[in-house]
Design an enzyme around this catalytic site. Structure first.
Site, PDB file in Angstrom:
ATOM      1  N   LYS A  13      42.553  41.638  19.948  1.00  0.00           N
ATOM      2  CA  LYS A  13      42.669  40.208  19.649  1.00  0.00           C
ATOM      3  C   LYS A  13      41.530  39.743  18.726  1.00  0.00           C
ATOM      4  O   LYS A  13      41.755  38.959  17.815  1.00  0.00           O
ATOM      5  CB  LYS A  13      42.660  39.373  20.940  1.00  0.00           C
ATOM      6  CG  LYS A  13      43.816  39.687  21.884  1.00  0.00           C
ATOM      7  CD  LYS A  13      43.896  38.709  23.054  1.00  0.00           C
ATOM      8  CE  LYS A  13      42.696  38.785  23.995  1.00  0.00           C
ATOM      9  NZ  LYS A  13      42.562  40.089  24.700  1.00  0.00           N
ATOM     10  N   ARG A  88      44.256  31.907  30.003  1.00  0.00           N
ATOM     11  CA  ARG A  88      44.164  33.195  30.675  1.00  0.00           C
ATOM     12  C   ARG A  88      44.870  33.177  32.032  1.00  0.00           C
ATOM     13  O   ARG A  88      44.968  34.197  32.688  1.00  0.00           O
ATOM     14  CB  ARG A  88      42.684  33.434  30.869  1.00  0.00           C
ATOM     15  CG  ARG A  88      42.156  34.804  31.070  1.00  0.00           C
ATOM     16  CD  ARG A  88      42.113  35.687  29.884  1.00  0.00           C
ATOM     17  NE  ARG A  88      41.014  36.618  29.988  1.00  0.00           N
ATOM     18  CZ  ARG A  88      40.152  36.870  29.018  1.00  0.00           C
ATOM     19  NH1 ARG A  88      40.256  36.255  27.867  1.00  0.00           N
ATOM     20  NH2 ARG A  88      39.204  37.748  29.189  1.00  0.00           N
ATOM     21  N   ARG A 127      34.066  51.208  22.412  1.00  0.00           N
ATOM     22  CA  ARG A 127      33.759  50.022  21.606  1.00  0.00           C
ATOM     23  C   ARG A 127      32.269  49.693  21.651  1.00  0.00           C
ATOM     24  O   ARG A 127      31.613  49.809  22.665  1.00  0.00           O
ATOM     25  CB  ARG A 127      34.558  48.839  22.166  1.00  0.00           C
ATOM     26  CG  ARG A 127      34.328  47.560  21.404  1.00  0.00           C
ATOM     27  CD  ARG A 127      35.562  46.716  21.428  1.00  0.00           C
ATOM     28  NE  ARG A 127      35.593  45.826  22.573  1.00  0.00           N
ATOM     29  CZ  ARG A 127      36.587  44.956  22.793  1.00  0.00           C
ATOM     30  NH1 ARG A 127      37.628  44.915  21.997  1.00  0.00           N
ATOM     31  NH2 ARG A 127      36.535  44.177  23.832  1.00  0.00           N
ATOM     32  N   ARG A 162      28.925  46.313  25.614  1.00  0.00           N
ATOM     33  CA  ARG A 162      28.877  45.087  26.412  1.00  0.00           C
ATOM     34  C   ARG A 162      28.721  45.410  27.894  1.00  0.00           C
ATOM     35  O   ARG A 162      29.220  46.425  28.357  1.00  0.00           O
ATOM     36  CB  ARG A 162      30.177  44.292  26.209  1.00  0.00           C
ATOM     37  CG  ARG A 162      30.088  43.301  25.076  1.00  0.00           C
ATOM     38  CD  ARG A 162      31.438  42.776  24.650  1.00  0.00           C
ATOM     39  NE  ARG A 162      32.339  42.455  25.761  1.00  0.00           N
ATOM     40  CZ  ARG A 162      33.558  41.961  25.571  1.00  0.00           C
ATOM     41  NH1 ARG A 162      34.006  41.729  24.350  1.00  0.00           N
ATOM     42  NH2 ARG A 162      34.330  41.704  26.596  1.00  0.00           N
ATOM     43  N   ARG A 173      38.816  44.375  34.675  1.00  0.00           N
ATOM     44  CA  ARG A 173      39.356  43.456  33.663  1.00  0.00           C
ATOM     45  C   ARG A 173      40.839  43.706  33.433  1.00  0.00           C
ATOM     46  O   ARG A 173      41.611  42.771  33.273  1.00  0.00           O
ATOM     47  CB  ARG A 173      38.593  43.609  32.339  1.00  0.00           C
ATOM     48  CG  ARG A 173      37.266  42.845  32.342  1.00  0.00           C
ATOM     49  CD  ARG A 173      36.338  43.335  31.267  1.00  0.00           C
ATOM     50  NE  ARG A 173      36.867  43.146  29.934  1.00  0.00           N
ATOM     51  CZ  ARG A 173      36.494  43.874  28.880  1.00  0.00           C
ATOM     52  NH1 ARG A 173      35.598  44.841  29.021  1.00  0.00           N
ATOM     53  NH2 ARG A 173      36.997  43.624  27.705  1.00  0.00           N
TER      54      ARG A 173
HETATM   55  P1  ADP Z   1      38.456  40.781  27.074  1.00  0.00           P
HETATM   56  O1  ADP Z   1      38.085  41.894  26.189  1.00  0.00           O
HETATM   57  O2  ADP Z   1      38.453  41.125  28.532  1.00  0.00           O
HETATM   58  O3  ADP Z   1      39.698  40.070  26.616  1.00  0.00           O
HETATM   59  P2  ADP Z   1      36.802  38.422  26.519  1.00  0.00           P
HETATM   60  O4  ADP Z   1      35.730  38.642  25.539  1.00  0.00           O
HETATM   61  O5  ADP Z   1      37.989  37.623  26.104  1.00  0.00           O
HETATM   62  O6  ADP Z   1      37.200  39.859  27.018  1.00  0.00           O
HETATM   63  O7  ADP Z   1      36.222  37.746  27.847  1.00  0.00           O
HETATM   64  C1  ADP Z   1      35.123  38.294  28.533  1.00  0.00           C
HETATM   65  C2  ADP Z   1      35.000  37.665  29.909  1.00  0.00           C
HETATM   66  O8  ADP Z   1      34.814  36.252  29.779  1.00  0.00           O
HETATM   67  C3  ADP Z   1      36.211  37.807  30.790  1.00  0.00           C
HETATM   68  O9  ADP Z   1      36.215  39.043  31.474  1.00  0.00           O
HETATM   69  C4  ADP Z   1      36.057  36.615  31.729  1.00  0.00           C
HETATM   70  O10 ADP Z   1      35.085  36.852  32.711  1.00  0.00           O
HETATM   71  C5  ADP Z   1      35.515  35.562  30.809  1.00  0.00           C
HETATM   72  N1  ADP Z   1      36.579  34.745  30.192  1.00  0.00           N
HETATM   73  C6  ADP Z   1      36.924  34.712  28.879  1.00  0.00           C
HETATM   74  N2  ADP Z   1      37.935  33.852  28.658  1.00  0.00           N
HETATM   75  C7  ADP Z   1      38.251  33.318  29.868  1.00  0.00           C
HETATM   76  C8  ADP Z   1      39.225  32.381  30.316  1.00  0.00           C
HETATM   77  N3  ADP Z   1      40.088  31.793  29.471  1.00  0.00           N
HETATM   78  N4  ADP Z   1      39.258  32.086  31.639  1.00  0.00           N
HETATM   79  C9  ADP Z   1      38.408  32.660  32.500  1.00  0.00           C
HETATM   80  N5  ADP Z   1      37.477  33.553  32.158  1.00  0.00           N
HETATM   81  C10 ADP Z   1      37.386  33.890  30.857  1.00  0.00           C
END
Ligand code: ADP
Ligand code: ZN
Length: 215
Positions: A13, A88, A127, A162, A173
């Site tokens: 994404k 989400r 990554r 990360r 996740r």
């Molecule tokens: P991923 O690679 O898991 O899609 P992101 O960078 O989008 O990772 O998000 C990292 C973390 O930030 C998630 O694991 C969650 O803890 C938190 N997070 C991100 N977006 C949301 C959301 N819309 N609602 C709740 N938690 C979120």
């Protein structure tokens, strides 16, 4: 464009978003990036969010909705936006609908980036992300290594894994995604807003999105 990107962690994404902003100047809104910056800056939001994030769990909806309302009211969103990592959960999607109605904004398209589980696991463990919060370039030790090991090509800062990219956090996740986020595919499918795209190549995803926006 005003679009929502759905897809499991590691679907690409972030990469697709960066290609799309180059295409038409829309802004990339990544809730993950906003939260990581808040953690780094030590804000109240960051302090509240950190534990959830490190475990690979979701940050509570109320925190996310306040943060997103503020973000979507910023003037740069008038250029269009790509929502990456939000909504989400079903409650977040319902709240977003109310918020967008209030701000008189329509979403053009919801894109579901589909990708196999093995590909995702491999991508996430390999990554690396630039540690400079204003850069955040993404690399991959196998498929897109930095020119100098461990150093960002773009800004020279160290690239890191990360803290939520340990194997245990990754499994969490993916599990969180399947339980809480995957239901959004049906939610938007029923509304006729969804386009599912096979996400093996980011370029293909971008081309399919720009074509369907023109149509
Ligand atoms: P991923 O690679 O898991 O899609 P992101 O960078 O989008 O990772 O998000 C990292 C973390 O930030 C998630 O694991 C969650 O803890 C938190 N997070 C991100 N977006 C949301 C959301 N819309 N609602 C709740 N938690 C979120
Ligand atoms: Zn960098």
């Amino acid at each position: 464009m005003r679009i929502i990107l759905l897809g499991s962690p590691g679907a690409g994404k972030g990469t697709v978003s960066k290609l799309l902003i180059a295409y038409d100047g829309s802004v990339h809104i990544s809730t993950g990036d906003i939260l990581r910056n808040a953690v780094k800056a030590g804000t109240l939001l960051g302090k509240k969010a950190k534990d959830y994030m490190d475990r690979g769990a979701l940050v509570p909806d109320s925190l996310i909705m306040d943060m997103m309302e503020e973000r979507l009211k910023e003037p740069d969103c008038a250029r269009g936006f790509i929502l990456d990592g939000f909504p989400r959960t079903i409650p977040q999607a319902e709240e977003l609908e109310k918020l967008l109605a209030k701000l008189k904004i329509d979403i053009d398209l919801v894109v579901n980036m589909e990708i196999g589980k093995e590909v995702v696991l491999d991508r996430l463990t390999t990554r690396r992300t630039c540690s400079n919060s204003s850069c955040q370039a993404i690399y991959n030790v196998k498929t897109m290594p930095t020119k100098v090991a461990g150093i960002c090509d773009k800004c020279g800062s160290p690239v890191i894994q990360r803290s939520d990219e340990t194997e245990e956090a990754i499994v969490n996740r993916l599990d969180t995604y399947n339980k809480q986020t995957a239901p959004l595919i049906d939610y938007y499918g029923t509304k006729g807003m969804l386009k599912t795209i096979e996400a093996a190549s980011s370029e293909t995803v971008v081309n399919t999105i720009t074509k369907s926006l023109k149509a």
